[in-house]
Design a protein around this motif. Structure first.
Motif, mmCIF file in Angstrom:
data_model
loop_
_atom_site.group_PDB
_atom_site.id
_atom_site.type_symbol
_atom_site.label_atom_id
_atom_site.label_comp_id
_atom_site.label_asym_id
_atom_site.label_seq_id
_atom_site.Cartn_x
_atom_site.Cartn_y
_atom_site.Cartn_z
ATOM 1 N N LEU A 87 112.003 -1.297 -26.374
ATOM 2 C CA LEU A 87 113.049 -0.279 -26.424
ATOM 3 C C LEU A 87 113.819 -0.232 -27.727
ATOM 4 C CD1 LEU A 87 114.607 -0.284 -22.902
ATOM 5 C CD2 LEU A 87 113.301 1.489 -24.030
ATOM 6 N N GLU A 88 114.128 0.937 -28.141
ATOM 7 C CA GLU A 88 114.958 1.164 -29.322
ATOM 8 C C GLU A 88 116.138 2.053 -28.940
ATOM 9 O OE1 GLU A 88 114.820 0.053 -32.424
ATOM 10 O OE2 GLU A 88 112.981 -1.111 -32.255
ATOM 11 N N VAL A 89 116.838 1.662 -27.891
ATOM 12 C CA VAL A 89 118.006 2.446 -27.501
ATOM 13 C C VAL A 89 119.175 2.111 -28.416
ATOM 14 C CG1 VAL A 89 117.490 2.792 -25.076
ATOM 15 C CG2 VAL A 89 118.535 0.651 -25.815
ATOM 16 N N PHE A 90 120.183 2.970 -28.416
ATOM 17 C CA PHE A 90 121.423 2.662 -29.123
ATOM 18 C C PHE A 90 122.272 1.864 -28.154
ATOM 19 C CE2 PHE A 90 120.507 7.045 -31.001
ATOM 20 C CZ PHE A 90 119.662 6.502 -31.952
ATOM 21 N N SER A 91 122.116 0.547 -28.205
ATOM 22 C CA SER A 91 122.598 -0.252 -27.084
ATOM 23 C C SER A 91 124.106 -0.331 -26.995
ATOM 24 C CB SER A 91 121.974 -1.644 -27.128
ATOM 25 O OG SER A 91 122.088 -2.173 -28.408
ATOM 26 N N SER A 92 124.827 -0.008 -28.071
ATOM 27 C CA SER A 92 126.280 -0.085 -27.919
ATOM 28 C C SER A 92 126.910 1.271 -27.590
ATOM 29 C CB SER A 92 126.931 -0.710 -29.156
ATOM 30 O OG SER A 92 126.459 -0.122 -30.328
ATOM 31 N N LEU A 93 126.079 2.305 -27.449
ATOM 32 C CA LEU A 93 126.620 3.605 -27.029
ATOM 33 C C LEU A 93 126.378 3.809 -25.533
ATOM 34 C CD1 LEU A 93 125.441 5.945 -29.940
ATOM 35 C CD2 LEU A 93 127.701 4.942 -29.597
ATOM 36 N N GLN A 100 123.628 12.479 -26.731
ATOM 37 C CA GLN A 100 124.443 13.287 -27.635
ATOM 38 C C GLN A 100 124.042 13.071 -29.094
ATOM 39 O OE1 GLN A 100 128.407 12.390 -26.562
ATOM 40 N NE2 GLN A 100 129.291 14.200 -27.545
ATOM 41 N N VAL A 101 123.811 11.799 -29.471
ATOM 42 C CA VAL A 101 123.413 11.526 -30.852
ATOM 43 C C VAL A 101 122.098 12.228 -31.161
ATOM 44 C CG1 VAL A 101 122.568 9.738 -32.408
ATOM 45 C CG2 VAL A 101 124.681 9.378 -31.140
ATOM 46 N N GLY A 102 121.173 12.189 -30.203
ATOM 47 C CA GLY A 102 119.902 12.883 -30.413
ATOM 48 C C GLY A 102 120.132 14.347 -30.726
ATOM 49 N N ILE A 148 127.301 1.680 -20.713
ATOM 50 C CA ILE A 148 126.776 1.256 -22.011
ATOM 51 C C ILE A 148 125.290 0.930 -21.831
ATOM 52 C CG2 ILE A 148 126.927 -0.509 -23.811
ATOM 53 C CD1 ILE A 148 129.288 1.373 -23.738
ATOM 54 N N GLY A 150 123.074 -0.789 -23.385
ATOM 55 C CA GLY A 150 122.600 -2.164 -23.520
ATOM 56 C C GLY A 150 122.633 -2.931 -22.218
ATOM 57 N N ALA A 151 123.465 -2.498 -21.284
ATOM 58 C CA ALA A 151 123.605 -3.238 -20.037
ATOM 59 C C ALA A 151 122.738 -2.657 -18.910
ATOM 60 C CB ALA A 151 125.073 -3.250 -19.613
ATOM 61 N N ARG A 164 116.986 11.167 -24.911
ATOM 62 C CA ARG A 164 117.404 11.265 -26.305
ATOM 63 C C ARG A 164 116.342 11.995 -27.124
ATOM 64 N NH1 ARG A 164 117.719 5.600 -29.023
ATOM 65 N NH2 ARG A 164 115.481 5.927 -29.037
#
Ligand code: ATP
Ligand code: MG
Lengths: 253, 803
Positions: A87-93, A100-102, A148, A150-151, A164
């Motif tokens: 995985l390459e998620v934005f783990s702190s968002l 949204q970032v996507g 979040i 990452g969790a 995303r």
């Protein structure tokens, strides 16, 4: 409709021939499966097609345009999306933040060629917020929107990656084991989602170890072993191929 | 022709030293994955140790040489690896850079404290003075010996890597740690050996240089710049490349020195510093020539979700800062004001790293260079102090920043750190040494003047700094809360994902870097005082980056704390100028020396935690809430202080300082040091507890009222002292485990970017064979039954495209 055309792709890592002369094509509205045992080279194909690694040789074209020499971000702008096996998620968002970032990144560049459509919507024009909400809704993530990432458990995080990627409105998307981590129920729903996306015109290249799902949703299949395509065809043809049974499926599938 | 040959020989002997230094750097970097900025400092320590052994203790030349190079230095290297570096192997790049930079600064000041700079420490030549003369070219023995040593080192390394098991394991670990482990290799031991070898090579180069001329701590420490200019030719990983780079560099330096007339100039721009700027220039050229870096996927990073303040909170914070500064400032006597002003001003520079390092995860080691450029531009363009000239100066800094960072930002983070450090050196020799810009070595920045109001007093200047900080802090919060801020977070979490969404990583990073350079430059433009060129050197820039990270570069408050800590050191030095600490009754160390060494050691300790002291302190208060023993002990501590003050054992000022230390340092950690009965929490609790008790005792016995004159200054000093005590305590203790204390994990969660496969990738036959070949087990794995063992491993941190 745009088409992804991969021809004679070869990737060598030192002495290790990870991918050897692989050719395949994915048209809009089509789901193509890429299966094979561990280490067969599936992820490496994805990396080379999306420009994350430079292949030793071979050509990648999207909608008739040669994108082999382009950096990753330009391939994305040409309409190629992908998810990652590791995985390459934005783990702190948050979940919403990821999608949204996507979308925001997509709005920050202008598309060159290819169509610009949200395949989850039925052609309707969407505001940014409602597009994000729509994506979350269709992926069953609305309830988790403020978590979040990452969790989150693996399965959900994979869905976030898909959401995303969809927010960037690709015309062809590469999915690397998107259903691992989902339970049986969720997998069924996921299969339906893939069908509806392709029904709307999105082209999907799917790597997946869940043979049931693959056989169910794919229009055609390629089987990779030791970097080479050992069989291609629709589900039934592949299932009956002796070499495939030997290398991957095993008896009794 | 003779001159040419003569300087070729000279250049080659310099190249030999660079090559030895560079090869040490390459060996440690490629094996342990940590780029040792302290490599030059290792060589410097070795040179002075050699002086100590050979000159001070009279050990003959070669025994002393062997003792330092083959025993002391390798042991020191191994020790550093074991104690400091092993813990940060998997840490984000920022942490690795800051920790080794801190080590460099710590060693530099340690050496200056032990071997004072005002005395020369000549070590004498290693070989007899004679010379060979061949066809009219003079070949001094000394130079021939140096070239000989370099050749011996090259052969030795070649044999080591090709023919010994250790060497083969070192090469294998470069490819994949976990695979090596799987095949029975021991990466940890290999890394330790590589640090020992690296330190040994640094020592050889240091001692050889010292034999040429008496060692200077700063020059030898910054030798690392030459070493990495050479190493970068081999992309930091190839030994032959490093040797080639060293030859090019040695010759370039030598020829520039030989053929550049000493008064060379372009117009009024003097080129006399060029020979010393050559390594920096060469590094730049090589970086520009490098192809774009492959995208890195999946480095395991620990991200802690740092809450972003709302715009309202930021505005209120800004108001409090400005009013508080006015209040404290008005209580401070004239001569102390500049010191306070300077501390806050440093906060402006550390805060420039918040977007770059805190948000985007990149490291710059040249912030004060940009400050210097801002100051020079303002002095040139803004003689009347006009805000327009300030804007222009800031714009120039942004532009220069973008141009400098662009080539390096295409590559991985380590290259930006290298490029900025060499930019700092380049400017030291080429810009800040220009007598046309800094007349008599100083430049004075005119005070800001808006609509007839001029910041012409110390107090007004303090207020200008406070207002500037408040404005910049609010702009940063605004940006952070925007789509742009979200994008930076996303880019730090996963660059590769951002690229597959269509984001141009390089231009995004260039934008952030330009912003950061602009903020640092604004500090120069509004400084309203004079500077000497040393103020803009590499050393202070290193300290800025280090302390920004110590304070906590993820948040504005943290960066401000870092800046204040940095400002504290000159204050401390001036206050404690006459004091000394007796150690074992026969060595007396002046307090000022202790103070200069402290930042480096704080950096080593706190650099491990990129979120810094501020965020840890802030969130740790919650640990007090849960624990009854902790509350009781805190209450007792307050009571003891109060009673001591009532009985006049301690003065009221001591009481006040003690209260500050309890509030800022004891209370955040006490809940974790004394957890509720039955709760297991992590952390070096005993050590942190002892430090706090010790610090409280010191606080109580320091003669606060006689130390300084003015009340405001005294309060400020106490605050900063409490901050230092607190950050050391947090550094010793480690992060507080709120989860174990039952305080939930919401905003304070430490999330490990997960290996979401759960079980890692399976190792294939091809993998196993590659690894086997790499560590010399050829054939063994080809036996049929072992080939198919499917062992799982986590492939964390493997470059997607590594070949
Ligand atoms: N960055 C790399 N460097 C060296 N070898 C690699 C790299 N990435 C993959 N390989 C090798 O290439 C081969 C193909 O790996 P790849 O990850 O593409 O397989 P896969 O089909 O995706 O397997 P899985 O089903 O386990 O995901 C393997 O032998 C692997 O070890
Ligand atoms: Mg894979």
């Amino acid at each position: 409709m745009s088409t992804l055309e991969v021809s004679d792709l070869t990737v060598r890592f030192g002495g290790n021939l990870a991918v050897s002369k692989v050719s395949l094509s994915v048209a809009g509205g089509e789901i193509v499966g890429l299966i094979g045992p561990n280490g067969a080279g599936k992820t490496t194909v994805f990396n080379a097609v999306s420009g994350v690694i430079t292949p030793t040789s071979g050509k990648v074209a999207l909608a008739g345009r040669d994108i082999s020499k382009l950096p990753t971000y330009k391939r994305a702008r040409a309409g190629l999306g992908r998810t990652f096996q590791r995985l390459e998620v934005f783990s702190s968002l948050s979940v919403r933040g990821n999608v949204q970032v996507g979308l925001e990144i997509r709005k920050s560049w202008s598309r060159r060629g290819g169509c610009d459509r949200q395949y989850l919507a039925d052609g309707a024009d969407l505001s940014a917020d409602s597009e994000v909400s729509l994506i979350l809704d269709r992926l069953d993530l609305l309830g988790l929107a403020d978590e979040i990432v990452g969790a989150l458990p693996t399965g959900q995080a994979r869905l976030v990656e898909l959401g995303r990627a969809l927010a960037a409105r690709p015309s062809i998307i590469l999915l690397d084991e998107p259903a691992s981590g989902l339970d049986e129920n969720e997998t069924t729903r996921f299969g339906e989602l893939l069908r509806s996306l392709s029904g709307a015109g999105l082209g999907i290249l799917l790597v997946e170890h869940d043979v049931g799902l693959v056989m169910e949703v794919c229009d055609s299949l390629h089987v990779l072993d030791f970097g080479t395509v050992i069989a291609s065809g629709d589900a039934d043809e592949v299932r009956q191929n002796a070499a495939v049974v030997d290398a991957y499926l095993g008896a009794g599938t | 022709m003779d001159k040419f040959l003569q300087f070729t020989v000279l250049g080659l002997s310099q190249a030999a030293i660079f090559a030895i230094a560079a090869s040490g750097l390459v060996v440690t970097y490629s094996t342990s994955g940590i780029f040792n900025f302290a490599h030059g400092a290792f060589g410097m320590m070795a040179a002075f140790t050699y002086w100590q052994v050979h000159v001070a203790w009279d050990v003959p030349t070669w025994p002393a040489f062997f003792l330092v190079v083959f025993i002391i230095a390798p042991l020191f290297g191994a020790f550093i690896e074991r104690v400091i570096m092993r813990g940060i192997e998997d840490a984000p790049e920022v942490v690795k850079i800051v920790v080794t930079v801190s080590l460099m600064v710590a060693l530099l000041f340690l050496a200056i404290a032990i071997w004072p700079q005002d005395v020369a420490h000549p070590v004498g030549a290693l070989v007899e003075g004679g010379q060979l003369e061949i066809a009219g070219v003079i070949l001094p023995n000394q130079r021939l010996m140096i070239i000989g040593v370099a050749i011996a080192v090259a052969i030795g390394l070649w044999l080591l890597l090709k023919a010994t098991r250790l060497g083969v394991a070192m090469r294998a670990v470069v490819d994949d740690r976990s695979l090596l482990q799987l095949n029975g290799g021991r990466p940890a031991r290999t890394a330790m050996m590589s640090w020992a070898i690296g330190a040994g090579l640094a020592a050889i180069s240091g001692v050889l240089l010292a034999a040429e001329q008496p060692p200077s701590a700063i020059t030898l420490t910054f030798l690392v710049v030459n070493a990495y200019a050479a190493a970068v030719v081999g992309r930091l990983r190839s030994l032959p490349g490093a040797f080639l780079g060293a030859v090019i560099l040695g010759l370039a330096v030598s020829y520039t020195a030989a053929y550049l007339p000493s008064d060379a100039s372009i117009g009024s721009f003097s080129l006399s510093g060029l020979p010393r700027a050559v390594p920096a220039i060469m590094l730049f050229i090589v970086i520009v020539a490098q192809p774009e870096a492959r995208l890195r996927a999946h480095t395991t990073i620990r991200t802690r979700v740092v809450g972003v303040p709302t715009q309202r909170t930021a505005a209120i914070g800004a108001l409090v800062l400005v009013l508080g500064t006015a209040a404290i400032g008005s209580m401070i006597a004239g001569p102390d004001l500049p010191l306070v002003s300077k501390a806050l001003w440093f906060g402006l520079i550390t805060v420039s790293l918040v977007p770059l390092t805190g948000y985007a995860g990149q490291v710059s080691l040249a912030q004060l260079t940009f400050t210097g450029i801002g100051a020079l531009a303002m002095a040139e363009w803004g003689a009347n102090g006009s805000p327009f000239a300030v804007m222009l100066s800031i714009g120039l800094c942004a532009l220069v920043g973008a141009v400098v960072a662009l080539p390096a930002l295409r590559l991985t983070g380590i290259y930006l750190a290298l490029a900025t450090a060499s930019f700092a050196i380049f400017c030291t020799w080429m810009v800040f040494s220009q007598s046309s810009l800094l007349v008599g070595g100083t430049v004075s920045v005119p005070p800001l003047s808006i609509f007839g109001w001029t910041a012409d007093t110390q107090f007004k200047q303090l207020m200008v700094t406070a207002v500037a900080f408040a404005i910049i802090a609010n702009i940063l919060v605004l940006l952070r809360r925007s789509a742009w801020g979200r994008r930076l977070t996303a880019m730090r979490d996963s660059p590769v994902a951002c690229a597959t969404l269509g984001l141009n990583l390089t231009s995004t990073k260039v934008g952030v870097f330009a912003l950061s350079a602009a903020i640092a430059g604004s500090a120069g433009a509004i400084a309203g005082r004079s500077f000497v060129s040393d103020d803009f050197g590499l050393t202070p820039s290193l300290q800025v980056t280090m302390l920004a990270v110590v304070g906590g570069v993820g948040s504005i408050g943290g960066a401000l704390l870092g800046g204040l800590l940095l400002g504290m050191f000159p204050i401390g030095s001036s206050v404690f100028a006459a004091n000394a600490i007796g150690v074992f009754r026969f060595v007396t160390v002046p307090v000022t020396k202790v103070i200069t060494i402290m930042p480096g050691f704080m950096g080593i300790g706190m650099g491990r935690n990129p979120d810094g002291a501020a965020s840890d302190i802030a969130r740790s208060y919650r640990s007090l809430i849960e624990s009854v023993p902790a509350s009781v002990v805190t209450a007792i501590a307050f009571a003891i202080l109060w009673i001591s003050a009532r009985l006049e054992y301690i003065s009221n000022w001591d009481f006040f300082a003690g209260v500050l230390v309890i509030l800022l340092a004891v209370m955040p950690l006490i809940g974790s040091i004394l957890p509720p009965p039955g709760v297991q929490v992590a952390g070096r609790r005993l050590a942190a507890g002892l430090w706090l008790v010790f610090a409280l005792l010191i606080t109580a016995v320091l003669p606060w009222e006689t130390l300084v004159e003015s009340n405001g200054f005294r309060i400020l000093l106490m605050l900063v002292w409490a901050g230092v005590v607190a950050s050391i305590a947090v550094g010793v203790h480690g992060a507080v485990d709120l989860e174990a204390l039952g305080l939930g994990t919401d905003t304070a969660a430490e999330i490990e970017s997960p290996d979401l496969m759960g079980f890692g990738t399976e190792i294939t036959r091809a993998d196993a064979q590659l690894a086997a070949r790499a560590i010399g087990l050829d054939g063994e794995l080809d036996r049929p039954d072992t080939g198919s063992t499917a062992v799982t491993h986590a492939r964390s941190g493997v470059e997607v495209g590594s070949t």
